[in-house]
Scaffold this motif. Structure first.
Motif, PDB file in Angstrom:
ATOM      1  N   PRO A   1      47.063  47.473  17.788  1.00 24.07           N
ATOM      2  CA  PRO A   1      47.861  48.229  16.812  1.00 24.07           C
ATOM      3  C   PRO A   1      47.953  49.700  17.211  1.00 24.07           C
ATOM      4  O   PRO A   1      46.990  50.274  17.721  1.00 24.07           O
ATOM      5  N   PRO A   2      49.086  50.334  16.970  1.00 16.98           N
ATOM      6  CA  PRO A   2      49.234  51.737  17.367  1.00 16.98           C
ATOM      7  C   PRO A   2      48.385  52.693  16.541  1.00 16.98           C
ATOM      8  O   PRO A   2      48.094  53.793  16.971  1.00 16.98           O
ATOM      9  N   TYR A   3      47.974  52.296  15.365  1.00 16.28           N
ATOM     10  CA  TYR A   3      47.218  53.171  14.466  1.00 16.28           C
ATOM     11  C   TYR A   3      45.708  52.984  14.597  1.00 16.28           C
ATOM     12  O   TYR A   3      44.959  53.461  13.755  1.00 16.28           O
ATOM     13  N   LEU A   4      45.235  52.300  15.608  1.00 13.09           N
ATOM     14  CA  LEU A   4      43.832  51.922  15.711  1.00 13.09           C
ATOM     15  C   LEU A   4      42.895  53.138  15.770  1.00 13.09           C
ATOM     16  O   LEU A   4      41.870  53.162  15.113  1.00 13.09           O
ATOM     17  N   TYR A   5      43.239  54.143  16.548  1.00 10.24           N
ATOM     18  CA  TYR A   5      42.405  55.343  16.675  1.00 10.24           C
ATOM     19  C   TYR A   5      43.235  56.572  16.303  1.00 10.24           C
ATOM     20  O   TYR A   5      44.410  56.650  16.632  1.00 10.24           O
ATOM     21  N   ARG A   6      42.586  57.545  15.662  1.00 13.12           N
ATOM     22  CA  ARG A   6      43.283  58.795  15.332  1.00 13.12           C
ATOM     23  C   ARG A   6      43.386  59.707  16.544  1.00 13.12           C
ATOM     24  O   ARG A   6      44.388  60.384  16.723  1.00 13.12           O
ATOM     25  N   ASP A   7      42.311  59.767  17.343  1.00 18.75           N
ATOM     26  CA  ASP A   7      42.303  60.644  18.509  1.00 18.75           C
ATOM     27  C   ASP A   7      41.364  60.080  19.573  1.00 18.75           C
ATOM     28  O   ASP A   7      40.761  59.026  19.390  1.00 18.75           O
ATOM     29  N   ALA A   8      41.245  60.806  20.671  1.00 20.98           N
ATOM     30  CA  ALA A   8      40.423  60.334  21.792  1.00 20.98           C
ATOM     31  C   ALA A   8      38.938  60.290  21.433  1.00 20.98           C
ATOM     32  O   ALA A   8      38.209  59.421  21.929  1.00 20.98           O
ATOM     33  N   ASN A   9      38.483  61.201  20.593  1.00 21.31           N
ATOM     34  CA  ASN A   9      37.072  61.193  20.190  1.00 21.31           C
ATOM     35  C   ASN A   9      36.720  59.936  19.406  1.00 21.31           C
ATOM     36  O   ASN A   9      35.659  59.350  19.599  1.00 21.31           O
ATOM     37  N   GLU A  10      37.613  59.528  18.517  1.00 21.93           N
ATOM     38  CA  GLU A  10      37.368  58.309  17.756  1.00 21.93           C
ATOM     39  C   GLU A  10      37.376  57.084  18.674  1.00 21.93           C
ATOM     40  O   GLU A  10      36.557  56.184  18.527  1.00 21.93           O
ATOM     41  N   GLN A  11      38.267  57.068  19.643  1.00 22.14           N
ATOM     42  CA  GLN A  11      38.317  55.962  20.596  1.00 22.14           C
ATOM     43  C   GLN A  11      37.014  55.894  21.391  1.00 22.14           C
ATOM     44  O   GLN A  11      36.439  54.820  21.567  1.00 22.14           O
ATOM     45  N   LYS A  12      36.532  57.042  21.838  1.00 20.61           N
ATOM     46  CA  LYS A  12      35.288  57.092  22.603  1.00 20.61           C
ATOM     47  C   LYS A  12      34.099  56.629  21.742  1.00 20.61           C
ATOM     48  O   LYS A  12      33.218  55.910  22.220  1.00 20.61           O
TER      49      LYS A  12
ATOM     50  N   PRO B   1      38.626  45.984  12.842  1.00 17.54           N
ATOM     51  CA  PRO B   1      39.680  45.901  13.859  1.00 17.54           C
ATOM     52  C   PRO B   1      39.384  46.786  15.076  1.00 17.54           C
ATOM     53  O   PRO B   1      39.935  46.566  16.137  1.00 17.54           O
ATOM     54  N   ARG B   2      38.488  47.750  14.909  1.00 15.69           N
ATOM     55  CA  ARG B   2      38.157  48.630  16.028  1.00 15.69           C
ATOM     56  C   ARG B   2      37.148  48.013  16.987  1.00 15.69           C
ATOM     57  O   ARG B   2      36.864  48.563  18.029  1.00 15.69           O
ATOM     58  N   THR B   3      36.590  46.888  16.617  1.00 14.46           N
ATOM     59  CA  THR B   3      35.630  46.221  17.498  1.00 14.46           C
ATOM     60  C   THR B   3      36.184  44.902  18.032  1.00 14.46           C
ATOM     61  O   THR B   3      35.430  44.042  18.465  1.00 14.46           O
ATOM     62  N   THR B   4      37.475  44.735  17.997  1.00 15.45           N
ATOM     63  CA  THR B   4      38.140  43.525  18.456  1.00 15.45           C
ATOM     64  C   THR B   4      38.826  43.792  19.790  1.00 15.45           C
ATOM     65  O   THR B   4      39.334  44.879  20.022  1.00 15.45           O
ATOM     66  N   LEU B   5      38.854  42.792  20.645  1.00  7.74           N
ATOM     67  CA  LEU B   5      39.542  42.894  21.931  1.00  7.74           C
ATOM     68  C   LEU B   5      41.034  42.653  21.720  1.00  7.74           C
ATOM     69  O   LEU B   5      41.421  41.659  21.113  1.00  7.74           O
ATOM     70  N   TYR B   6      41.853  43.593  22.201  1.00  7.42           N
ATOM     71  CA  TYR B   6      43.309  43.498  22.088  1.00  7.42           C
ATOM     72  C   TYR B   6      43.946  43.608  23.460  1.00  7.42           C
ATOM     73  O   TYR B   6      43.334  44.124  24.393  1.00  7.42           O
ATOM     74  N   ARG B   7      45.216  43.183  23.541  1.00  2.00           N
ATOM     75  CA  ARG B   7      46.038  43.505  24.709  1.00  2.00           C
ATOM     76  C   ARG B   7      46.593  44.905  24.462  1.00  2.00           C
ATOM     77  O   ARG B   7      47.082  45.198  23.389  1.00  2.00           O
ATOM     78  N   ASP B   8      46.520  45.751  25.456  1.00  2.12           N
ATOM     79  CA  ASP B   8      47.038  47.117  25.327  1.00  2.12           C
ATOM     80  C   ASP B   8      48.377  47.196  26.042  1.00  2.12           C
ATOM     81  O   ASP B   8      48.452  47.509  27.226  1.00  2.12           O
ATOM     82  N   LYS B   9      49.450  46.908  25.334  1.00  2.00           N
ATOM     83  CA  LYS B   9      50.788  46.896  25.934  1.00  2.00           C
ATOM     84  C   LYS B   9      51.260  48.297  26.309  1.00  2.00           C
ATOM     85  O   LYS B   9      52.124  48.453  27.154  1.00  2.00           O
TER      86      LYS B   9
END
Length: 124
Positions: free
Chosen positions: A64-75, A4-12
């Motif tokens: 999903p709101p739970y996709l990343y724990r923090d900014a480092n994981e998102q990066k 799910p972390r490699t999928t394109l989502y709408r960021d509402k």
């Protein structure tokens, strides 16, 4: 990649209209302002990106709101999506470094502990 972390989502959460541009920005790691300006420039020049935007707005799932724990994981996941091979090389290099450091610790511990050295020699 099925994660799910490699999928394109709408960021509402960071959306101005439907969240498509902010979703693309999150997916690519590009600043959302540049994605919005690029979309606007394409829409003015060609016209069809407006339809593509609304189609994407209806087709893409919300992030999903739970996709990343923090900014480092998102990066990290943005770098995986941008260049999976480079990320794999970096992880491999990190593991090699950890292995090298662990071997140095083991060598130091074994060389400074005569009882452990004798036990190892006795087992051989």
């Amino acid at each position: 990649m099925n994660s799910p972390r490699t999928t394109l989502y709408r960021d509402k959460h960071n959306a101005k209209l439907m969240g498509v541009c902010s979703g693309i920005a999150d997916y690519t790691g590009v600043n959302v302002l540049w994605v919005r300006l690029g979309t606007l420039a394409l829409a003015m020049g060609l016209g069809w990106p407006i339809f593509a935007y609304f189609i994407a707005g209806f087709v893409l799932n919300k992030k999903p709101p739970y996709l990343y724990r923090d900014a480092n994981e998102q990066k990290y996941w943005q770098s995986v999506r941008q260049s999976p091979r480079r990320t794999a090389r970096e992880i491999k290099a990190s593991f090699r470094d950890i292995d090298r450091r662990l071997a140095a610790v083991e060598a130091h511990y074994v060389s400074s502990n005569p009882r452990l050295t004798a036990e190892i020699e006795r087992l051989r």
